[in-house]
Design a protein around this motif. Structure first.
Motif, PDB file in Angstrom:
ATOM      1  N   LEU A  52       0.842  -1.196   0.000  1.00  0.00           N
ATOM      2  CA  LEU A  52       0.000   0.000   0.000  1.00  0.00           C
ATOM      3  C   LEU A  52       0.877   1.246   0.000  1.00  0.00           C
ATOM      4  O   LEU A  52       2.006   1.229   0.512  1.00  0.00           O
ATOM      5  CB  LEU A  52      -0.937   0.004   1.206  1.00  0.00           C
ATOM      6  CG  LEU A  52      -2.234  -0.822   1.031  1.00  0.00           C
ATOM      7  CD1 LEU A  52      -1.927  -2.313   1.066  1.00  0.00           C
ATOM      8  CD2 LEU A  52      -3.254  -0.470   2.119  1.00  0.00           C
ATOM      9  N   THR A  53       0.355   2.329  -0.568  1.00  0.00           N
ATOM     10  CA  THR A  53       1.134   3.558  -0.683  1.00  0.00           C
ATOM     11  C   THR A  53       0.346   4.742  -0.124  1.00  0.00           C
ATOM     12  O   THR A  53      -0.858   4.649   0.149  1.00  0.00           O
ATOM     13  CB  THR A  53       1.490   3.835  -2.153  1.00  0.00           C
ATOM     14  OG1 THR A  53       0.285   3.960  -2.915  1.00  0.00           O
ATOM     15  CG2 THR A  53       2.331   2.705  -2.727  1.00  0.00           C
ATOM     16  N   ARG A  54       1.047   5.845   0.009  1.00  0.00           N
ATOM     17  CA  ARG A  54       0.456   7.069   0.546  1.00  0.00           C
ATOM     18  C   ARG A  54      -0.819   7.438  -0.221  1.00  0.00           C
ATOM     19  O   ARG A  54      -0.852   7.421  -1.447  1.00  0.00           O
ATOM     20  CB  ARG A  54       1.469   8.213   0.445  1.00  0.00           C
ATOM     21  CG  ARG A  54       1.009   9.531   1.036  1.00  0.00           C
ATOM     22  CD  ARG A  54       2.169  10.495   1.067  1.00  0.00           C
ATOM     23  NE  ARG A  54       1.818  11.785   1.626  1.00  0.00           N
ATOM     24  CZ  ARG A  54       2.703  12.724   1.946  1.00  0.00           C
ATOM     25  NH1 ARG A  54       4.002  12.497   1.748  1.00  0.00           N
ATOM     26  NH2 ARG A  54       2.317  13.883   2.465  1.00  0.00           N
ATOM     27  N   GLY A  55      -1.873   7.757   0.513  1.00  0.00           N
ATOM     28  CA  GLY A  55      -3.143   8.136  -0.094  1.00  0.00           C
ATOM     29  C   GLY A  55      -4.112   6.989  -0.276  1.00  0.00           C
ATOM     30  O   GLY A  55      -5.309   7.213  -0.511  1.00  0.00           O
ATOM     31  N   ASP A  56      -3.638   5.732  -0.171  1.00  0.00           N
ATOM     32  CA  ASP A  56      -4.549   4.593  -0.279  1.00  0.00           C
ATOM     33  C   ASP A  56      -5.546   4.611   0.874  1.00  0.00           C
ATOM     34  O   ASP A  56      -5.210   5.000   2.002  1.00  0.00           O
ATOM     35  CB  ASP A  56      -3.766   3.271  -0.263  1.00  0.00           C
ATOM     36  CG  ASP A  56      -3.100   2.969  -1.593  1.00  0.00           C
ATOM     37  OD1 ASP A  56      -3.468   3.612  -2.600  1.00  0.00           O
ATOM     38  OD2 ASP A  56      -2.212   2.085  -1.627  1.00  0.00           O
ATOM     39  N   ARG A  57      -6.768   4.166   0.612  1.00  0.00           N
ATOM     40  CA  ARG A  57      -7.809   4.141   1.637  1.00  0.00           C
ATOM     41  C   ARG A  57      -7.900   2.748   2.261  1.00  0.00           C
ATOM     42  O   ARG A  57      -7.963   1.743   1.547  1.00  0.00           O
ATOM     43  CB  ARG A  57      -9.156   4.520   1.032  1.00  0.00           C
ATOM     44  CG  ARG A  57      -9.382   6.039   0.881  1.00  0.00           C
ATOM     45  CD  ARG A  57      -8.902   6.609  -0.417  1.00  0.00           C
ATOM     46  NE  ARG A  57      -9.169   8.029  -0.560  1.00  0.00           N
ATOM     47  CZ  ARG A  57     -10.298   8.533  -1.074  1.00  0.00           C
ATOM     48  NH1 ARG A  57     -11.261   7.738  -1.506  1.00  0.00           N
ATOM     49  NH2 ARG A  57     -10.453   9.837  -1.181  1.00  0.00           N
ATOM     50  N   VAL A  58      -7.952   2.713   3.587  1.00  0.00           N
ATOM     51  CA  VAL A  58      -8.018   1.459   4.338  1.00  0.00           C
ATOM     52  C   VAL A  58      -9.226   1.517   5.275  1.00  0.00           C
ATOM     53  O   VAL A  58      -9.342   2.419   6.100  1.00  0.00           O
ATOM     54  CB  VAL A  58      -6.732   1.223   5.154  1.00  0.00           C
ATOM     55  CG1 VAL A  58      -6.838  -0.084   5.946  1.00  0.00           C
ATOM     56  CG2 VAL A  58      -5.516   1.194   4.233  1.00  0.00           C
ATOM     57  N   GLY A  59     -10.130   0.547   5.141  1.00  0.00           N
ATOM     58  CA  GLY A  59     -11.341   0.540   5.941  1.00  0.00           C
ATOM     59  C   GLY A  59     -11.166  -0.170   7.274  1.00  0.00           C
ATOM     60  O   GLY A  59     -10.304  -1.041   7.427  1.00  0.00           O
ATOM     61  N   LEU A  60     -12.016   0.215   8.249  1.00  0.00           N
ATOM     62  CA  LEU A  60     -12.069  -0.460   9.549  1.00  0.00           C
ATOM     63  C   LEU A  60     -13.536  -0.717   9.869  1.00  0.00           C
ATOM     64  O   LEU A  60     -14.317   0.228  10.031  1.00  0.00           O
ATOM     65  CB  LEU A  60     -11.430   0.380  10.645  1.00  0.00           C
ATOM     66  CG  LEU A  60      -9.934   0.677  10.482  1.00  0.00           C
ATOM     67  CD1 LEU A  60      -9.723   2.115  10.022  1.00  0.00           C
ATOM     68  CD2 LEU A  60      -9.189   0.441  11.794  1.00  0.00           C
ATOM     69  N   MET A  61     -13.920  -1.994   9.940  1.00  0.00           N
ATOM     70  CA  MET A  61     -15.290  -2.383  10.230  1.00  0.00           C
ATOM     71  C   MET A  61     -15.247  -3.411  11.357  1.00  0.00           C
ATOM     72  O   MET A  61     -15.259  -4.611  11.128  1.00  0.00           O
ATOM     73  CB  MET A  61     -15.952  -2.960   8.972  1.00  0.00           C
ATOM     74  CG  MET A  61     -17.418  -3.296   9.144  1.00  0.00           C
ATOM     75  SD  MET A  61     -18.227  -3.895   7.623  1.00  0.00           S
ATOM     76  CE  MET A  61     -17.456  -5.502   7.418  1.00  0.00           C
ATOM     77  N   ALA A  62     -15.151  -2.913  12.589  1.00  0.00           N
ATOM     78  CA  ALA A  62     -14.949  -3.794  13.732  1.00  0.00           C
ATOM     79  C   ALA A  62     -15.365  -3.088  15.015  1.00  0.00           C
ATOM     80  O   ALA A  62     -15.623  -1.881  15.024  1.00  0.00           O
ATOM     81  CB  ALA A  62     -13.483  -4.214  13.812  1.00  0.00           C
ATOM     82  N   MET A  63     -15.425  -3.847  16.092  1.00  0.00           N
ATOM     83  CA  MET A  63     -15.731  -3.283  17.400  1.00  0.00           C
ATOM     84  C   MET A  63     -14.479  -2.600  17.962  1.00  0.00           C
ATOM     85  O   MET A  63     -13.353  -2.849  17.511  1.00  0.00           O
ATOM     86  CB  MET A  63     -16.219  -4.381  18.349  1.00  0.00           C
ATOM     87  CG  MET A  63     -17.480  -5.089  17.857  1.00  0.00           C
ATOM     88  SD  MET A  63     -18.018  -6.442  18.924  1.00  0.00           S
ATOM     89  CE  MET A  63     -18.825  -5.521  20.242  1.00  0.00           C
ATOM     90  N   ASN A  64     -14.674  -1.755  18.970  1.00  0.00           N
ATOM     91  CA  ASN A  64     -13.567  -1.047  19.608  1.00  0.00           C
ATOM     92  C   ASN A  64     -12.596  -2.026  20.267  1.00  0.00           C
ATOM     93  O   ASN A  64     -13.020  -2.964  20.955  1.00  0.00           O
ATOM     94  CB  ASN A  64     -14.090  -0.089  20.687  1.00  0.00           C
ATOM     95  CG  ASN A  64     -14.992   0.992  20.137  1.00  0.00           C
ATOM     96  OD1 ASN A  64     -15.055   1.211  18.925  1.00  0.00           O
ATOM     97  ND2 ASN A  64     -15.687   1.689  21.014  1.00  0.00           N
ATOM     98  N   ALA A 195     -18.786   4.671  22.733  1.00  0.00           N
ATOM     99  CA  ALA A 195     -19.367   4.950  21.428  1.00  0.00           C
ATOM    100  C   ALA A 195     -18.475   4.317  20.368  1.00  0.00           C
ATOM    101  O   ALA A 195     -17.269   4.154  20.578  1.00  0.00           O
ATOM    102  CB  ALA A 195     -19.483   6.459  21.208  1.00  0.00           C
ATOM    103  N   PRO A 196     -19.020   3.944  19.222  1.00  0.00           N
ATOM    104  CA  PRO A 196     -18.214   3.276  18.193  1.00  0.00           C
ATOM    105  C   PRO A 196     -17.191   4.201  17.562  1.00  0.00           C
ATOM    106  O   PRO A 196     -17.447   5.388  17.358  1.00  0.00           O
ATOM    107  CB  PRO A 196     -19.256   2.812  17.171  1.00  0.00           C
ATOM    108  CG  PRO A 196     -20.409   3.757  17.349  1.00  0.00           C
ATOM    109  CD  PRO A 196     -20.428   4.091  18.805  1.00  0.00           C
TER     110      PRO A 196
END
Length: 496
Positions: A52-64, A195-196
């Motif tokens: 991955l490189t600068r500017g790439d988008r990375v998602g987070l779909m998880a609990m705290n 809170a999430p």
């Protein structure tokens, strides 16, 4: 000099071995500042090694969790864009977000695999794959360019698919600096966050705590009894929450078993309308605490209001006075002191992702139209009245649900109320009230209606009242008005 990168927003003066994060468990897990930053660096190194490189988008779909925070901060440290969003969303909405954000990778946790779209690579935070990704060692944090996007938060999508709000490192850093200056030294504070992390309330509270070198007690998700129990267990001093969360805590009453909340010094409730009745209940729970009503939007910044510059005491229901550097105007109303709030400050979004026409609709000449109706008193304090989108017309008269809710919650025996529009034979629409009674209260539909008729204009009184054990919540822990509006329509049509 502290880095401008949000992924490195930690207090430099804080000793590395100080506890940054406590997870109540069981078992209890404590993480020092040094450990959390080392793990964030390992994630950043691992993402780069992963291609991955600068500017790439990375998602987070998880609990705290600690792993969530390490991934969140690590993504931004590497110059990439963190995209937290709710795991409770429907699969088509999740797919929309993944495509709209052009995610290159998605962090998930147990149970989320079935919802994750097949076209995005996923890594489970609670599985060996996350450990395999990490590459231990030092990392030179990427210094962002002016205005460079560090995070995308997706709106709740109450009127269509969610919109991605582009938030820069600079905008969020300005908020942290301003908030730290207003709050003073918080190094000894112990926050609680339930809170999430895909919601601004949690992300800014967590970063604010780390910015000041404080400790965060983090729950994986909100549970009223677990939240209450954690406060005396860990000596929590600072609560930041959505009002409905503390309404649920207050309703537990006797079930709390006389827990000692004397450690609590500050309680801030925001992200949703607040009533005096709830303030009174929260004050009774935390008698030694200062209670504050907060306001913010994803697009316009987390908290544009604060104390009065001349030291004028802030009224309980007031949102505060505009912070220095924040422009706040009320337009589209009957006068200069009531109308739609427009904001202008460095906390604003860069725009909506892939939606330039929607951005232009709400941002003109640097002013963001919030869509929130407010009034301003003679001292310059602002008060929330309601969402322009929530207002509905009853036989030619405007009704603000929040105002009716405030009234109903002053009625003895009413713990919480949520008012929505419902079909009416002659008025077109009329108020429908969902009411949560106080424990052991004996309420009737007619009594609630008569109370409203005796204390408010006739057009604003609920034509129907439905009693609930609890107000259903959306993923952000706010009342799920969409679900309640649909339920009200169903009940009314069934009775016709």
């Amino acid at each position: 000099m502290r880095s401008r990168n949000l992924g490195a927003c930690f207090c430099r003066e804080t000793a590395g071995e100080k506890i940054a994060l406590i997870e109540p468990g069981p078992p209890v897990r404590q993480t020092t500042y040094a450990e959390l930053q080392t793990e964030a660096d390992a994630v950043a190194r691992g993402l780069v090694a992963h291609g991955l490189t600068r500017g790439d988008r990375v998602g987070l779909m998880a609990m705290n969790s600690r792993e969530y925070l390490a991934a969140y901060f690590g993504v931004m440290r590497a110059g990439m864009v963190a995209v937290p969003f709710s795991y409770k969303l429907a699969p088509p909405v999740i797919e929309h977000i993944c495509r709209d954000a052009e995610l290159k990778l998605l962090f998930i946790d147990e149970g989320q695999e079935p919802k994750a779209p097949g076209f995005v690579e996923t890594i489970r935070l609670d599985a060996p794959a996350f450990e395999d990704l990490k590459d231990p060692g030092p990392f030179a944090v990427v210094e962002p360019d002016p205005g460079e996007v560090g995070m995308i938060l997706y709106t709740s999508g109450s009127t269509g698919v969610p919109k991605g709000v582009l938030l820069s490192h600079d905008s969020q850093r300005w908020s942290l600096e301003r908030g730290s200056k207003a709050a003073g030294d918080r190094c000894d504070a112990i926050y609680i966050v339930a809170a999430p992390m895909f919601h601004m309330n949690a992300t800014i509270s967590t970063k604010g705590a780390f910015w000041n070198g404080a400790t965060v007690v983090m729950l994986p998700a909100f549970d009223a009894r677990a939240y209450a129990a954690a406060i005396p267990q860990f000596g929590v001093t600072t609560l930041t929450s959505v009002p409905t969360m503390l309404a649920l805590v207050a309703r537990e009453g006797d079930a709390l078993g006389g827990l000692d909340f004397s450690s609590v010094r500050d309680v801030t409730m925001g992200s949703a309308p607040l009533t005096q009745a709830l303030i009174d209940k929260v004050q009774a729970l935390f008698p030694g605490a200062k209670i504050s009503n907060s306001y913010g939007t994803t697009e316009g910044g987390p908290s544009p209001f604060g104390p009065h510059p001349d030291g004028v005491p802030r009224p309980a229901l007031s949102l505060g006075y505009p912070h220095p550097g924040t422009g706040a105007e009320l337009l589209e109303g009957s006068g200069p002191d009531e109308g739609v709030l427009y904001l202008k400050n460095p906390m604003q979004m860069n725009g909506y992702n892939n939606l330039p026409e929607k951005t232009v609709e709400v941002v003109r000449d640097g002013w963001y139209r919030t869509g929130d109706i407010m009034r301003r008193d003679e001292n310059g304090f602002f008060y929330f009245i309601g969402r322009a989108d929530d207002m509905f017309n009853v036989g030619g008269e405007n009704v603000w649900p929040g105002e009716v809710e405030k009234l109903l919650e002053t009625m003895p025996g009413v713990h919480q109320a949520c008012v929505v529009p419902a079909p009416h034979e002659t008025k077109g629409m009329a108020p429908f009230a969902f009411v949560v009674p106080s424990p052991r209260a004996e309420l009737t539909e007619d009594a609630v209606k008569q109370f409203a008729l005796s204390n408010a204009p006739a057009h604003a009184h609920p034509r129907h009242v439905e009693f609930l054990d609890a107000i259903p919540l959306a993923g952000t822990n706010k009342p799920d008005r969409n679900a309640l509006t649909a339920r009200a329509a169903e009940l009314v049509r069934g009775a016709m």
